[in-house]
Structure formats: structure tokens, C-alpha cells
Design an enzyme around this catalytic site. Structure first.
Site, mmCIF file in Angstrom:
data_model
loop_
_atom_site.group_PDB
_atom_site.id
_atom_site.type_symbol
_atom_site.label_atom_id
_atom_site.label_comp_id
_atom_site.label_asym_id
_atom_site.label_seq_id
_atom_site.Cartn_x
_atom_site.Cartn_y
_atom_site.Cartn_z
ATOM 1 N N GLU A 1 -0.994 13.695 15.970
ATOM 2 C CA GLU A 1 -1.916 13.178 17.046
ATOM 3 C C GLU A 1 -1.416 13.203 18.634
ATOM 4 O O GLU A 1 -2.020 12.620 19.411
ATOM 5 C CB GLU A 1 -2.328 11.789 16.545
ATOM 6 C CG GLU A 1 -3.444 11.766 15.602
ATOM 7 C CD GLU A 1 -3.760 10.109 14.892
ATOM 8 O OE1 GLU A 1 -3.194 9.167 15.679
ATOM 9 O OE2 GLU A 1 -4.707 10.413 14.326
HETATM 10 C C1 BMA Z 1 -3.900 7.647 11.966
HETATM 11 C C2 BMA Z 1 -2.793 7.888 11.495
HETATM 12 C C3 BMA Z 1 -1.787 6.681 11.844
HETATM 13 C C4 BMA Z 1 -2.507 5.571 11.671
HETATM 14 C C5 BMA Z 1 -3.966 5.585 11.106
HETATM 15 C C6 BMA Z 1 -4.861 4.108 11.119
HETATM 16 O O1 BMA Z 1 -4.493 8.347 13.140
HETATM 17 O O2 BMA Z 1 -2.029 8.875 12.035
HETATM 18 O O3 BMA Z 1 -1.125 6.886 13.052
HETATM 19 O O4 BMA Z 1 -1.816 4.451 11.025
HETATM 20 O O5 BMA Z 1 -4.445 6.474 12.069
HETATM 21 O O6 BMA Z 1 -4.886 3.718 12.299
#
Ligand code: BMA
Length: 860
Positions: A455
Site C-alpha cells: 500500500e
Molecule cells: C489493509 C492492510 C493492513 C490493515 C488492513 C485493515 O490495508 O494492508 O495494513 O491491517 O488493511 O485496516
């Protein structure tokens, strides 16, 4: 903490690891793991420690701290990472070791800032948890008496604090997801600093095994089976070897297939020179048996043995290899650009979930837990696991099990949700880390793709991170990103694992920096549901090319909650429960969605139950929508498979390995043949979705049934599941179906496929949310049966029972083969019960929950 038996682990591991680790008879290895001593720097008394391990677990075993996962102990244990810690072990010099030409001290992993001292001399300084380290100690080891080995850890916080404080600007900390202020400089598992599903325990310790390795003549440093060609009749592998020789010598190299009566594939004479030798030997396997991901065929593995004979000594290595082609297909099409995997030429709809480390203290994860978790993924019809970039490059055992179970791996490099520095030292460390891990993992047939990070690209461009910086600073930070994820890592992949795809960030729409995610190309993390509070229905509207994250939280089951709470803390808003809910808006979001879709129980245990029902049904709706939209969308990896501690989270399997409603629902939604519905304004469409390669023909029957079992509409037709396709086979107007006095709150549609009803589960569609359904006031009748020594549970009901959850409150850990299901009117369901042999099931301890009968709910 989970109970763990070190002796069990120590007994099992050699058996398991011996299967795939290289070994050579000219080599001698002495394990220095096991019993060590440790102390806080400055203390005088040494205490018993375990290696592999962490300071936290050693303190706990010495009863110096309380269980870190119990109640809200986490907040009282934050001092540990501010201290420095020392480990020591003494060991005798084995005369057989001393006789060898080369002697090395090898660390598979040190967490993280360690100074290693042998017999008073500093031999190593480390700064990267993800690397393995070797030091030549031939001249340092004592010929007589004991050797004194020390590993001194500097606090991972103190090690970087001064540097952090001296900087003119700081790297973006990831919004509300974790406190990573100090983490960006440290090559250490990001989740240790806390995440929105996990506690903050910034560990130190010798986290992977330590050993002494000695050999004469030569050693195989690395072995790479590079697949040149794979057809039905032949497979050509270029075996690339890196051999360190201690003198110039002649050798004979032989390759054999162990599981074919040690058939020799190739043997030839080679010359080795003193120093490092690189050589490539082509070998051929005739009429190869291919490796297939789960659902498409057998995950067949060849055991290949490489032997190098030098004089009377033999070096040997054994590897389990799977033969398959895998391509990431990105081609322009009517929706933009495709993003799918083709395995052995067959387009694969990816079904899986995101994996996080199974514990904050990785030494606690037992082989049986790896096996249970990955078996559970396979049982749920998954074919891919994404090893998410905020954790660790997993243990060899993990990949070995994935190979065996046909679970492909999407492997992130360990970078998540923050920008990273790009100075020379940092880049050099990342480079070494990448080389170590690429070489370690590249022979696994399960490994499908390398991905730069989690991300970060989207965050930099879309999460408002740039607002705090000047133009010059922005440029500098972006350049570091470019250097790591668009230069260094892809270069390392193409150098050491050229046949695997590299994808710079998940999610992304392309491979150039700035190509942030969208629904037309690449992969997408869809967080409209949950983070942006959009309704579950949007899962049917936002269709990406490959969905690599989407999810919804729930609470774990009551038994799991009892493991860390006292009775009076069993309330969502108690301090202890809140300490195990790491998402700042988590409880409020669960409640908010529950009010929109479900009855909201006052009772705590029922609230836990409904939270799981909602997560399971919500995500299942999403999974089916993605599968229906094949080939536009070709992948679904939901967030998240598992937990690292007992807590509220997005997981489908909790910390103790207990399946939540979500895992049962994923299992259904991921079945190879799926009947799925799409409701539009005034019509209902029935889709037949198939992941099989052959056509399945039969009869589709569809009924509109009242909750009390009366049939109001019926239709039957010939239909078939077309290979690897999703086809809408029927569209009916809701008015045509809902004739007479039946209203949408009291009926449902069930579609069955015969004669294949053994393999095709009936599809069920509701017109209204559970909140608004007029469910009959019933609960299933049930009885326990015994058949051939197996326990079964028989359930039935004259009327529909929504989301039957069977809970066992006895001591014994048992699993019901099915759970969280809808029991159709007059259906008789027989469920097998998994339990350990000889353990008794007490029928008084069985409790059944259904949405039909909840105790008083909150008024709306
Ligand atoms: C996603 C993951 C984590 C996170 C999850 C829930 O984007 O990559 O970074 O724990 O969301 O928020």
C-alpha cells in the site's frame, strides 16, 4: 499466550526440516539453539533463555512478566523494548569440528541490533532481522575448554532514536494503523510496532536457529532449479550452482530423482577452483508430471537429489521441486488491462486470503499450527495466500507446506504503509535481505509473484501524506521509494529469480511509480466497506481486475475471549476488551453495520455471534460478486486469514486456530462449482460459476419458498457449468416469482443442481436483510449420533433457521464439520464432529444459536 511444548517442537522440527534442507556428508552441523542464558544489560544475574526466542518470551518463562496477551498487560510491558539485553551460551569444541577445514558460526535470524562476541572478540554486528549471517570462526574457536558466545542486543528504539530526532523531517507514519515512528529505519517486522489488529511488542532476540557448520573441500552455497522449458513430454531445468571450494579439485556431479527409485538424470565431471564457483548444468525430466494449484490437479513434487563427489567425500542436497509454468497475464481488453495468473496454460481464478504472522512471538508458532492453518486454507478451497508486507518472510516450513498443498504464494517484500529512507547503508541492507530471501524461496513451486510493498504507493499519492513536506523533501522521499521499489528490488528479482514476476506495490495499476490502483488494471484493495463505511452491496458494484484486499472485522468466539478476560470484563466496552480491539473505530463500526443489517443483541455472547455472522455473510457476498464477474475480475484475496493474538479483527481463523463464521463462508463461496445470485431492481439472475476444466451438465431447479417451507414458485431447466467460466443462466422477474400473498421478508429462493448435488451446494438468496426478515420463532431439533465410532450431530427444523451456530462449551476442543449455515425447512443435516480420540462429548455442553431466536435485542 498459547501453551507450547519446546520439547515437542525440538523433536518434530528436525524430522520436518530434514525433508527439504540441503545436507552433505562432508559437512557437520551442530545446533547451538536450545538452552541459553540472558539478562538485562547491567544486571548481574543470568537467567535461563530459549533459542529461538525473544526477550519477552524469556521474561515470561522466568515468571518476570505476566502473559503479554492476557487482559491489558500489553501496556505494562512497553518498557522491555527500551532496554538492552544480553544472551550467552558456552559450548565445548567438538574435536571432529576442529578437524574440518572450514568452520562457520551461522545465525538464521537475529532480531535486530546485535553485537556477537565469541571468546571476547566482536565478530559480527547486525541490523536486519530478515537476514541470515555467517562468520568464519576457524581461528577463534578454542581448541580446548569451553567457548563463550554472547549476543548483545541494543534496544531497537534506542538504536534509532537519536537519528530520528536529528532529522529535518520525518517519514510519514501510517494513519491510524500503527505507530511506526521509529520503525522505518529498522529492518524488522513492521507489525511488531503495533497494527490495527495486533499489539505493540517490539521484540529482540535470537529468533531463528544458531548453528556451527564445518566442512572440508567444498560446500554448495546455493542451488537454483531454473525451469527452461516445460511441455507434456519434457522438462528442461538449468541447475545453477554456487559452490565454495577450499582448493582446486575435480568432482563428479550427479542429479537423481529420489521418488523414482533414485533414477539418475545426469552425471558429469566438473573442475572446481579454490574460491567461489558458478556453474550451470542442464537436466531433463521426460514425461514430466506437473504441479497444479489446489482445485486444478495434484500438487506433485519431485524430490531431486544433487550429489557432488570429491574423492571419497560426497556433498549432497535435496529439494522438492514442482514443475509448472506460471504467467501473470496483463493484456489490453474491453475493461482495461487484465491481471490474472495462468498456471500450466490454464487461467486461474485466484481464491485466497491475506496472511499475517501467526504470533507476535514467532518462536511460539509450532509446526502443527502452520500445518493446521494451511490445511484450513486448503479445506476452504483456497489456491493462493498473500504473505503481507508488514510481517516476516516466513519460515521454510510455511512454503514447504504451501508447495505440498497447492497453495500459491503472493510474496510481499517486508515493507508496509510507510515511506522508507534511501541512504546507501539502508539500501545495502535491503539488498542483502532481498538476496538472502529470494535465494531461499525461489525453488518453491508455490511462489507465484514477488511484490515490493503493501500500500505504500497509494498511500503516498492518495492518503494526504505529501501535504506535510516541502517540494524538495517530497522529491527526496519519492526518490528513495523509486530507488527501493522500482530499481533495487526488481533488479534483485531479475538477477536471482528471473522467471518470477515482480509487482512494485500492492495495490497498483501498473509498474511505473505513480500508477496508483484503479478498477481497470492491476490489483485493488477495496476498503469502501469498513474504512469508508459504505454498504456491503458495493462489493457488487466495485469490480476490480484482481482484488487483493477487502475485509470486515468480527469478534472471536466466546472461548477465545475467555482466554484473556476475567468474567466481569466480558463486555465490548470493557477496558480489557478495548485493549484487544486495535482499530480505533472498530467497535463503533461493527455496531454501526450491525444496526444496518442485523438485529443487535444486548447479550454479549449473542453479540459476538452476530458479529461473526455479519462478517461471514458480508464477505461471502463480496467473494461471490468477484467470482461472478470472472473473467473481468480474476482474483480474490480477502483480508485476513488469521490472527497474531486473540482479538477483534478481520480474520476468518482466530489465534487459537478456531474457524470463525467467515472461514466457513469462504469455504462455500470458494467451492469449484458455485450457484450465485445477482439481484437487480426487479429481477433475479442465477449464475453458474465454474473453476473446473470440464463441463458439468445437469438440471437446475429453482424454488421460491416461504420460511415455513411452503413453495410459492418452482422452475426447472437443463443447465451446465461451462469450464472456467461464470455464466448467467437464468433471469426471472421478481414479480413473476412473488405472486400471491408472500412478501420479501418471509421468503427466499433456493437453487439446486442435480444430479451433481453431492458437489454443488444449493444456492440461497434472500430478498431482505436479516434485520428485516420475519424469521419463525424456532430453533433446530438436534441429536448426537454415533456411527462407526464417529460422532455426528443430526439437525432438522420444519422452518428455516438462519445461521445455525453450534457451540461446544466443554473442555474438549472439538470442531463441527459445518457451522454457521442456514438450515432449510424440513432439511435433515448431519454434521461430523472432529475431536481427539477417546475424548467424550457431553451433550449438555452443546449450545445452538440462530438468528431466529435471539434474546431481547436493542430497540431500533
Ligand atoms: C489493509 C492492510 C493492513 C490493515 C488492513 C485493515 O490495508 O494492508 O495494513 O491491517 O488493511 O485496516
Amino acid at each position: 499466550m498459547r501453551i507450547f511444548w519446546r520439547t515437542f517442537v525440538l523433536l518434530c522440527l528436525p524430522i520436518l526440516t530434514a525433508c527439504w534442507h540441503g545436507d552433505s556428508s562432508n559437512m557437520m552441523t551442530i545446533d547451538l539453539s536450545g538452552r541459553w542464558e540472558f539478562r538485562k544489560a547491567g544486571d548481574t544475574i543470568w537467567l535461563e533463555a530459549s533459542v529461538p526466542g525473544t526477550v519477552h518470551t524469556d521474561l515470561y518463562k522466568n515468571v518476570l512478566i505476566a502473559d503479554p496477551f492476557d487482559r491489558d498487560n500489553e501496556k505494562r510491558l512497553q518498557w522491555i523494548d527500551k532496554e538492552n539485553w544480553e544472551y550467552r551460551k558456552t559450548f565445548p569444541s567438538d574435536p571432529r569440528l576442529l578437524r574440518k577445514d572450514k568452520l562457520i558460526l551461522s545465525f538464521d535470524g537475529l532480531d535486530t541490533y546485535a553485537e556477537v562476541i565469541l571468546n571476547g572478540q566482536v565478530i559480527l554486528n547486525t541490523d536486519n532481522m530478515f537476514r541470515s549471517w555467517e562468520v568464519d570462526i576457524k581461528d577463534l574457536i578454542r581448541k580446548k575448554g569451553l567457548n563463550d558466545l554472547r549476543v548483545n542486543f541494543t534496544s531497537p528504539i534506542e538504536a534509532v532514536k537519536a537519528h530520528y530526532d536529528s532529522l529535518p523531517y520525518h517519514y510519514p507514519a501510517a494513519n491510524d494503523r500503527h505507530d511506526e515512528k521509529y520503525s522505518v529505519f529498522t529492518r524488522k517486522a513492521p507489525y511488531h510496532y503495533g497494527w490495527d489488529w495486533g499489539p505493540r511488542f517490539v521484540t529482540s532476540g535470537i529468533w531463528r536457529p544458531v548453528s556451527l557448520v564445518a566442512w572440508d573441500n567444498a560446500r554448495i552455497e546455493s542451488l537454483y532449479y531454473k525451469q527452461k522449458l516445460l511441455s507434456d513430454t519434457s522438462c528442461i531445468l538449468d541447475v545453477e550452482l554456487e559452490i565454495s571450494a577450499l582448493k582446486n579439485c575435480q568432482a563428479r556431479i550427479t542429479f537423481k530423482i529420489q521418488n523414482d527409485s533414485a533414477r539418475v538424470l545426469e552425471t558429469k565431471q566438473i573442475s572446481l577452483k579454490n574460491g567461489s564457483n558458478l556453474l550451470t548444468v542442464p537436466i531433463e525430466i521426460r514425461n514430466p508430471k506437473k504441479w497444479w494449484p489446489n482445485g486444478l490437479g495434484e500438487a506433485f513434487l519431485y524430490e531431486l537429489i544433487t550429489e557432488i563427489k570429491i574423492g571419497s567425500e560426497t556433498l549432497s542436497a535435496s529439494n522438492h521441486i514442482g514443475l509448472r509454468t506460471i504467467d501473470l497475464v496483463r493484456e489490453k481488453d474491453q475493461w482495461g488491462e487484465s491481471f490474472y495468473f495462468k498456471v500450466n496454460g490454464v487461467p486461474l481464478f485466484v481464491k485466497g486470503a491475506n496472511y499475517i504472522p501467526q504470533d507476535n512471538f514467532l518462536n511460539h508458532v509450532m509446526p502443527t499450527e502452520y500445518s493446521h492453518l494451511l490445511h484450513s486454507a486448503r479445506e476452504a478451497n483456497m489456491n493462493m495466500i498473500r504473505v503481507w508486507g508488514g510481517g516476516v518472510y516466513e519460515d521454510d516450513l510455511f512454503y514447504h507446506l504451501c508447495d505440498r498443498m497447492g497453495l500459491l504464494v503472493w510474496q510481499d517484500f517486508m515493507f508496509a504503509c510507510s515511506m522508507y529512507p534511501g541512504n546507501t547503508e539502508f539500501l545495502a541492507s535491503v539488498k542483502a535481505e532481498a538476496e538472502d530471501n529470494i535465494k531461499r524461496l525461489r525453488n518453491h513451486p508455490s511462489l507465484a509473484i514477488w511484490c515490493g510493498n503493501n500500500e505504500i504507493q497509494d498511500a503516498w499519492h492518495q492518503w494526504g501524506w505529501q501535504n506535510q513536506y516541502t517540494e524538495v523533501q517530497k522529491k527526496e522521499i519519492a526518490q528513495s521509494y523509486q530507488a527501493i521499489f522500482h530499481e533495487l528490488l526488481p533488479e534483485m528479482v531479475s538477477k536471482f529469480d528471473p522467471q518470477r514476476e515482480y509487482w512494485p506495490s500492492s495495490p497498483a495499476s501498473g509498474t511505473t511509480f505513480g500508477q496508483t490502483s484503479n478498477t481497470e488494471s492491476g490489483d485493488l484493495h477495496y476498503w469502501g466497506v469498513w474504512h469508508s463505511r459504505l454498504p456491503f452491496e458495493t462489493y457488487g458494484e466495485v469490480i476490480p481486475r484482481f482484488s487483493s484486499e477487502f475485509g470486515f472485522q468480527s469478534f472471536p468466539e466466546y472461548k477465545t475471549i475467555c482466554s484473556f478476560t476475567l468474567p466481569d470484563e466480558r463486555d465490548i466496552e470493557s477496558e480489557v476488551m478495548k485493549a484487544h480491539q486495535k482499530h480505533p473505530a472498530g467497535n463503533e463500526l461493527i455496531l454501526n453495520y450491525m444496526e444496518r443489517y442485523y438485529p443487535v443483541p444486548e447479550d454479549f455472547e449473542e453479540f459476538l455471534y452476530v458479529s461473526q455472522v455479519m462478517q461471514g455473510e458480508g464477505i461471502r457476498f463480496g467473494l461471490e460478486a468477484l467470482r461472478r464477474s470472472r473473467p473481468r475480475c480474476m482474483g480474490s484475496l480477502y483480508w485476513q486469514l488469521n490472527d497474531c493474538w486473540p482479538a477483534a479483527s478481520w480474520s476468518g481463523i482466530d489465534y487459537f486456530g478456531r474457524w470463525k463464521a467467515l472461514h466457513f463462508q469462504a469455504q462455500r463461496a470458494y467451492e469449484p462449482l458455485l450457484i450465485s445470485f445477482q439481484q437487480d431492481q426487479d429481477s433475479l439472475q442465477v449464475y453458474l460459476v465454474s473453476d473446473l476444466r470440464e463441463e458439468i451438465a445437469g438440471k437446475l431447479s429453482l424454488q421460491l419458498m416461504a420460511f415455513d417451507g411452503r413453495i410459492w414458485y418452482h422452475k426447472e431447466m437443463n443447465a451446465s457449468f461451462s469450464p472456467l467460466k461464470s455464466i448467467p443462466v437464468l433471469k426471472i422477474s421478481t414479480d413473476d416469482m412473488m405472486v400471491g400473498n408472500i412478501s420479501p421478508e418471509e421468503c427466499f429462493v433456493v437453487a439446486k443442481f442435480s444430479p451433481q448435488d453431492q458437489i454443488v451446494r444449493p444456492g440461497i438468496h434472500y430478498f431482505e436483510k436479516a434485520r428485516d426478515q420475519k424469521l419463525p420463532d424456532v430453533i433446530p431439533e438436534w441429536e448426537l449420533l454415533e456411527k462407526n465410532g464417529n460422532m455426528l450431530l443430526k439437525l432438522s427444523s420444519p422452518s428455516l433457521c438462519r445461521q445455525v451456530y453450534i457451540r461446544y462449551d466443554g473442555e474438549t476442543e472439538i470442531r463441527f464439520h459445518e457451522n454457521y449455515f442456514d438450515l432449510l425447512p424440513n432439511e435433515v443435516k448431519i454434521i461430523s464432529i472432529h475431536k481427539r480420540e477417546r475424548e467424550e462429548i457431553n451433550s449438555d455442553k452443546i449450545r445452538i444459536f440462530v438468528l431466529n431466536q435471539l434474546s431481547p435485542t436493542k430497540p431500533r
